[in-house]
Every structure is written in C-alpha cells, then in structure tokens.
Design a protein around this motif. Structure first.
Motif, PDB file in Angstrom:
ATOM      1  N   THR A  67      82.660  97.151  46.745  1.00  0.00           N
ATOM      2  CA  THR A  67      82.219  95.825  47.200  1.00  0.00           C
ATOM      3  C   THR A  67      81.888  95.822  48.694  1.00  0.00           C
ATOM      4  N   VAL A  68      81.899  97.007  49.315  1.00  0.00           N
ATOM      5  CA  VAL A  68      81.687  97.142  50.767  1.00  0.00           C
ATOM      6  C   VAL A  68      82.629  96.156  51.484  1.00  0.00           C
ATOM      7  N   ASN A  69      83.896  96.293  51.160  1.00  0.00           N
ATOM      8  CA  ASN A  69      84.949  95.449  51.719  1.00  0.00           C
ATOM      9  C   ASN A  69      84.653  93.966  51.500  1.00  0.00           C
ATOM     10  N   LEU A  70      84.306  93.648  50.258  1.00  0.00           N
ATOM     11  CA  LEU A  70      84.067  92.270  49.803  1.00  0.00           C
ATOM     12  C   LEU A  70      82.804  91.653  50.403  1.00  0.00           C
ATOM     13  N   GLN A  71      81.914  92.468  50.983  1.00  0.00           N
ATOM     14  CA  GLN A  71      80.687  91.942  51.572  1.00  0.00           C
ATOM     15  C   GLN A  71      79.489  92.053  50.635  1.00  0.00           C
ATOM     16  N   SER A  72      79.602  92.826  49.581  1.00  0.00           N
ATOM     17  CA  SER A  72      78.492  92.989  48.647  1.00  0.00           C
ATOM     18  C   SER A  72      78.295  91.702  47.847  1.00  0.00           C
ATOM     19  N   PRO A  73      77.062  91.398  47.475  1.00  0.00           N
ATOM     20  CA  PRO A  73      76.803  90.206  46.647  1.00  0.00           C
ATOM     21  C   PRO A  73      77.420  90.305  45.262  1.00  0.00           C
ATOM     22  N   THR A  74      77.894  91.480  44.883  1.00  0.00           N
ATOM     23  CA  THR A  74      78.561  91.623  43.571  1.00  0.00           C
ATOM     24  C   THR A  74      80.007  91.137  43.609  1.00  0.00           C
ATOM     25  N   GLU A  96      91.223  97.373  57.619  1.00  0.00           N
ATOM     26  CA  GLU A  96      91.531  98.641  58.289  1.00  0.00           C
ATOM     27  C   GLU A  96      91.260  99.823  57.363  1.00  0.00           C
ATOM     28  N   HIS A  97      91.562  99.622  56.077  1.00  0.00           N
ATOM     29  CA  HIS A  97      91.308 100.702  55.116  1.00  0.00           C
ATOM     30  C   HIS A  97      89.806 100.949  54.985  1.00  0.00           C
ATOM     31  N   ALA A  98      89.015  99.890  55.030  1.00  0.00           N
ATOM     32  CA  ALA A  98      87.557 100.042  54.959  1.00  0.00           C
ATOM     33  C   ALA A  98      87.043 100.841  56.148  1.00  0.00           C
ATOM     34  N   GLN A  99      87.578 100.545  57.326  1.00  0.00           N
ATOM     35  CA  GLN A  99      87.159 101.293  58.514  1.00  0.00           C
ATOM     36  C   GLN A  99      87.502 102.765  58.370  1.00  0.00           C
ATOM     37  N   ARG A 100      88.680 103.032  57.818  1.00  0.00           N
ATOM     38  CA  ARG A 100      89.094 104.428  57.603  1.00  0.00           C
ATOM     39  C   ARG A 100      88.142 105.130  56.652  1.00  0.00           C
ATOM     40  N   LEU A 101      87.818 104.470  55.539  1.00  0.00           N
ATOM     41  CA  LEU A 101      86.940 105.095  54.542  1.00  0.00           C
ATOM     42  C   LEU A 101      85.532 105.284  55.070  1.00  0.00           C
ATOM     43  N   PHE A 102      84.986 104.255  55.690  1.00  0.00           N
ATOM     44  CA  PHE A 102      83.598 104.348  56.153  1.00  0.00           C
ATOM     45  C   PHE A 102      83.445 105.316  57.318  1.00  0.00           C
ATOM     46  N   SER A 103      84.546 105.569  58.027  1.00  0.00           N
ATOM     47  CA  SER A 103      84.477 106.547  59.126  1.00  0.00           C
ATOM     48  C   SER A 103      84.317 107.974  58.591  1.00  0.00           C
ATOM     49  N   GLN A 104      84.559 108.143  57.270  1.00  0.00           N
ATOM     50  CA  GLN A 104      84.428 109.458  56.651  1.00  0.00           C
ATOM     51  C   GLN A 104      82.979 109.782  56.287  1.00  0.00           C
ATOM     52  N   ILE A 105      82.086 108.798  56.446  1.00  0.00           N
ATOM     53  CA  ILE A 105      80.689 109.021  56.086  1.00  0.00           C
ATOM     54  C   ILE A 105      80.110 110.125  56.966  1.00  0.00           C
ATOM     55  N   THR A 106      79.580 111.132  56.333  1.00  0.00           N
ATOM     56  CA  THR A 106      79.058 112.297  57.052  1.00  0.00           C
ATOM     57  C   THR A 106      77.623 112.059  57.505  1.00  0.00           C
ATOM     58  N   ALA A 107      77.313 112.489  58.711  1.00  0.00           N
ATOM     59  CA  ALA A 107      75.956 112.331  59.242  1.00  0.00           C
ATOM     60  C   ALA A 107      74.944 113.014  58.334  1.00  0.00           C
ATOM     61  N   MET A 108      73.788 112.353  58.178  1.00  0.00           N
ATOM     62  CA  MET A 108      72.757 112.866  57.277  1.00  0.00           C
ATOM     63  C   MET A 108      72.273 114.251  57.679  1.00  0.00           C
ATOM     64  N   GLU A 109      72.198 114.493  58.984  1.00  0.00           N
ATOM     65  CA  GLU A 109      71.615 115.747  59.464  1.00  0.00           C
ATOM     66  C   GLU A 109      72.405 116.963  59.004  1.00  0.00           C
TER      67      GLU A 109
END
Length: 547
Positions: A384-391, A413-426
């Motif tokens: 739900t992208v931390n409850l921000q998704s329209p779903t 805080e958990h969302a920040q932790r998870l999203f910080s794991q997103i790896t750079a596209m390059e």
C-alpha cells in the motif's frame, strides 16, 4: 500426512512472500494433520530479505516448479535392514511387506546399499553351481535364525567356510572332513567322536543338532577356540537356516543408482522402468529419505497448492497447472483456473493480501505472534506504499494499527527502513529489473506482461530509461508477449513512469501523456492492480471491439 504448498506468484514481491509464510503458519496451527510448506518462485529483493531478517523467520524455500516429483511418491517409512542382519530377515521382509527391494542402513542412518529380489535370486542360484559353496558367517546371527542356544561365541566373530556334516560312519566322516580345502562349519548330531575331531582340528564353528541341554554333550570345549551352538532342530533344517544367516552386506548392491527427491516424476519413472532395478533409494540434499519402487509410479500424483496473492495460473509457480488447487487467498481481479471440486476462495477489496491473512488469524480467534506480525506489517506497508496507494482500505489501516501494537514498530519508520533498501537502478541488470516483479495476463485475445519497480526518485530516469525500455522490448520478444510494460514508481512523490515494448495499436489509445517514444508520464499512479491494469484492459477491449 500430506504436503500442501503455500505459494505466492512468480517474481515474488514483499506482499506475496510474507503472506505465503504467514498463511502457511496459520494453516499449520488449525490443521496439524497436514504439512504446510511456504515456497517462493524467484529471487528475493533486499527489502524482503531485510524484513525476514528483522522477524527472525527463515526465508521460504525456492521452488522453480512443483510439478510431480519423486518426493511425492517416496516411501519414507520403508522397512530397512542393518548390514549385519541375516539374509533370512530379507526373505521375510520381502514376503510379508510385499516389497521387492530393501534399503540397507547403518545405525547412524547412512545408506550403504540395497538388497532385493534380484540379489536373493542370485544368491540362491550360486548355491547350485559346481563346487561346494562357501558362506560368510557372523556368529551373532546364529541365534537369529536357529532355535537353540549359543553355547560359546569363540574368538572369531566373522569367518568364511563351507558347511559340512557327518551323517555317515565316523571313519568316512573323518576322511571327508580332512579333504576340505579349508576348515568347515560342522553341523552334526550328538556324535562325540566327530565333535571331538572338529574341536581338535580347530573348526571355526560347530552346530550340534537335536540337543537342548549342554549336559547331553560329552565333549569338553574348554580349549576350543571356535563357536558352539546347540540347535533344537534337525541337521537338514539347521543347514538350510545357517545358509540364510549370512549378513546381507555379503550380497547387497552397493552400486545402485541414487535418485534425488527433486527429480521429476516422469524422468524417474522412465529411469527405473528401463533399468534392472526393482527399487531405488531417494536422497534429499545428500541425505537418505526413503525408497521408490515400480509400484510407486502406477498412479501419477498431484501436488496440492494454495495460491496466495494471485489467482491466475500464468502467474503461478511452475507445475501449478498439474496441481490440485485447494485454496486461493488474493485481492486482485479474478481469473482463476477451473477446478473439479469446490475450493475455498478468500478475496476482498483490500490493498494487501497480508491484510487478508491478518483477518484470517482474527476470524479463527488466533493471536498473531510478533515474528509473523513483522512480516504482515512489512507486506501491507510495501503493497500500500505505507497506506498511500489508492488501493488502501480501512481494513488495511485497522490491520496496520493492530500490527504496530503487536510489534512495537511504527509503520512509518518501518516504511522508511524498507524503502531505504531500494537499490539504485544503475547498479542492477536491466532485464532483472523488468522481471523482478512481473505479472502476465491474458485478456481480449492478447497476452500482456506488466512489471513494476520502486525507486525513490524519477529525476535520474534519463540515465536508465533507454536501457530499461530496451529490456522491456526484449522480454516481450523472448516471452512472445503482445505487449510488455514496466511501471517505474517513485514511492516518495507518488508518481510513475511507464515504459512499453512498442505495441502501437494499444499505446496510442492510452490516456496517459506520452513524453518520449514508448515512454509515458503517470502522475499519481502507484498501483499496477488498481490504476494501470484497468487502463490496459480497457485499451485491449476497445481494440478487440474495433477490430
């Protein structure tokens, strides 16, 4: 106890992986008569691995396919023999258990060989060839096959010898016994002179037949170094049984082929049928787990499957088309496979399948343990992208609130932790990005694939966009898709970029702004399921009606 797989979709994301593990745990608690195994079909992202590490729960096993395998037909409770067990026990087991081959197992559960009908026939035939046969004896086996008493074991535990008797005049018997090329095992009635002859000559063992009391024997065995057994049966029967006292290790097949539990059913069936063997041992990661026989392949098994976070076979783990679907737990559009029996389907309009799993715990009156709660929280936050998704629905918010209480973890805080794991596209392979969370659909006569990848910014899309667009086109060609799309979603600003494979008929009908060749701007779009997929389906429906 039957095995039931609980699986998310191919190219697993956080929601399907966490939901599969937690739903398997729930099913195991309410139905301990079966074994529920959570599995995944594809590599896991750093986000998912981090969530599991935080929870302390092991990652689900990776299965490329659940197509029928040897594992499903392996007899794990198969009778076995010790290498030193007498051959008589093999005959009895094959007759009474209706098996054609038996595994030979050491005390530490290590597999050493197989003894079956073929080996026993060869043993029997060898006794009828020219020349007096020699047998390998283990003194400890005498009382296992003969009724009577082991008077003394002697100094030699194992030996090889002919079997001879003395049912003739003494002088004639002495002559025959002296002719033997090696000292024999003597089977004799209570004949004092012949028994004394064997003692004097140092025969390895003497079996005195028809005697129940040591006092009946007039020979002093004090200086005799061999074994003495008092058999309560006659000489002929004693000889027959002594032949079958030889340890199974002397005739077992140690070169028998081994079969891996993961070997596909049809492959293993062909290998066994086209071989000389009646049964083969099965190993799982180097450990012996059971046996298969030709009888194992009479009926083709169907793996049992619970589909989580998807309901279309095209998105399921390999081999799902051959499986017996028992349940579906999902929050997507319905396009399920046909089934021969009614099945349980849990589907509601929520933003995450983990929300459904949480509600299933509640409906059964079961508490969610902290480790499982961390996974459920991770799945809802991610999907739900931390409850921000329209779903997002009120059910998702209620679940998040309760899971925060159980875990003591703030969803933000958990969302920040998870999203910080997103790896750079390059730093990632382009095709890997496209396929990491890729779902295929069939609609209006077309086959479509839609992938999604999350980023923390779209400002650098010009550095990776062309590379990703080429990968999208390549995936469409390799998978023979009519249309392939990749939704690149900025989870911070809640916008997306859509890259396509170049299906012109459909792309010109999209309502999104085209900003470059095969590239579209999708402001406010976060959800593949609720926002992008309906638009793609509309375009395909319109194209079909127009055509």
């Amino acid at each position: 106890m039957k095995t039931i797989y609980v699986a998310g979709h191919k190219n697993p994301d956080m929601d399907c992986t966490c939901a599969a593990v937690c739903y398997a745990a729930l099913k195991q608690r309410i139905d301990p008569s079966h074994t529920y195994i959570p599995i995944r079909s594809g590599p896991l992202s750093a986000q998912i691995r981090d969530a599991f590490e935080l929870s302390g729960i092991a990652l689900p096993a990776h299965y490329d396919t659940i197509a029928p395998s040897v594992r499903l037909v392996t007899h794990t409770d198969f009778p076995s023999l010790h290498p030193d067990d007498p051959m008589l026990e093999a005959f009895h087991a094959i007759e009474t258990r209706s098996v054609s081959a038996l595994p030979v197992i050491c005390p530490e559960q290590s597999f050493v060989g197989v003894i079956g009908v073929n080996e026993l026939i060869s043993f029997t035939l060898a006794q009828n060839q020219d020349g007096r046969p020699s047998y390998d004896f283990l003194v400890a086996n005498f009382p296992k096959v003969l009724p009577g008493t082991l008077l003394q074991s002697g100094s030699v535990e194992r030996f090889s010898a002919h079997i001879m008797t003395g049912s003739m005049p003494s002088e004639t018997a002495f002559d025959y016994l002296n002719r033997s090329d090696k000292k024999p095992l003597l089977v004799i009635g209570n004949r004092t002179d012949i028994i004394q002859f064997a003692v004097d000559r140092g025969f390895p063992a003497i079996v005195v037949t028809g005697v129940q009391d040591k006092a009946e024997i007039q020979v002093d065995f004090g200086s005799y170094d061999g074994a003495v057994f008092l058999s309560e049966t006659d000489s002929v029967e004693s000889i027959r049984l002594l032949r079958l006292s030889s340890p199974v290790r002397t005739i077992m097949d140690t070169e028998v082929p081994r079969v891996e539990a993961s070997t596909l059913f049809d492959k293993a069936k062909n290998e066994l049928i086209n071989s000389k063997y009646r049964g083969l041992p099965v190993f799982d990661e180097g450990k012996y787990v059971g046996m298969i026989s030709r009888r194992s392949f009479i009926e083709r098994p169907r793996p049992k499957l619970i589909m989580v976070d998807h309901n279309e076979v095209s998105q399921a783990v390999g081999g799902a088309v051959e499986a017996e679907i028992l349940e579906i737990v999902d929050h997507h559009r319905l396009a399920p496979p046909s089934t021969t029996q009614p099945i349980a389907v849990t589907t509601r309009v929520v933003g995450s399948t983990c929300t459904l799993v949480y509600e299933e715990f509640a409906s059964h009156g079961l508490a969610v343990e902290e480790d499982l709660a961390i996974l459920l929280l991770s799945g809802i936050v991610s999907d739900t992208v931390n409850l921000q998704s329209p779903t997002t629905t009120e059910a998702d918010r209620r679940a998040i609130h309760r899971l925060e209480t159980i875990t003591g973890i703030s969803a933000s805080e958990h969302a920040q932790r998870l999203f910080s794991q997103i790896t750079a596209m390059e730093s990632r392979d382009a095709k890997e990005i496209v396929l990491a969370d890729f779902k295929q659909y069939e609609h209006a006569g077309k086959t479509v694939g839609i992938g999604q990848v999350e980023v923390t910014t779209l400002t650098d899309s010009d550095t990776y966009g062309p590379r990703l667009q080429k990968a999208v086109a390549a995936v469409a060609q390799e998978r023979r898709l009519d249309w392939a799309l990749l939704l690149v979603t900025d989870v911070i600003k809640r916008n997306s970029l859509l890259l396509t494979s170049g299906y012109k008929e459909g792309e010109k009908a999209l309502t999104y702004e085209k900003i470059d060749e095969n590239t579209f701007d999708l402001p406010g779009v976060l959800s593949r399921k609720k926002q992008l997929l309906p638009e793609v389906m509309r375009v395909l429906d319109d194209a079909q009606q127009a055509g």
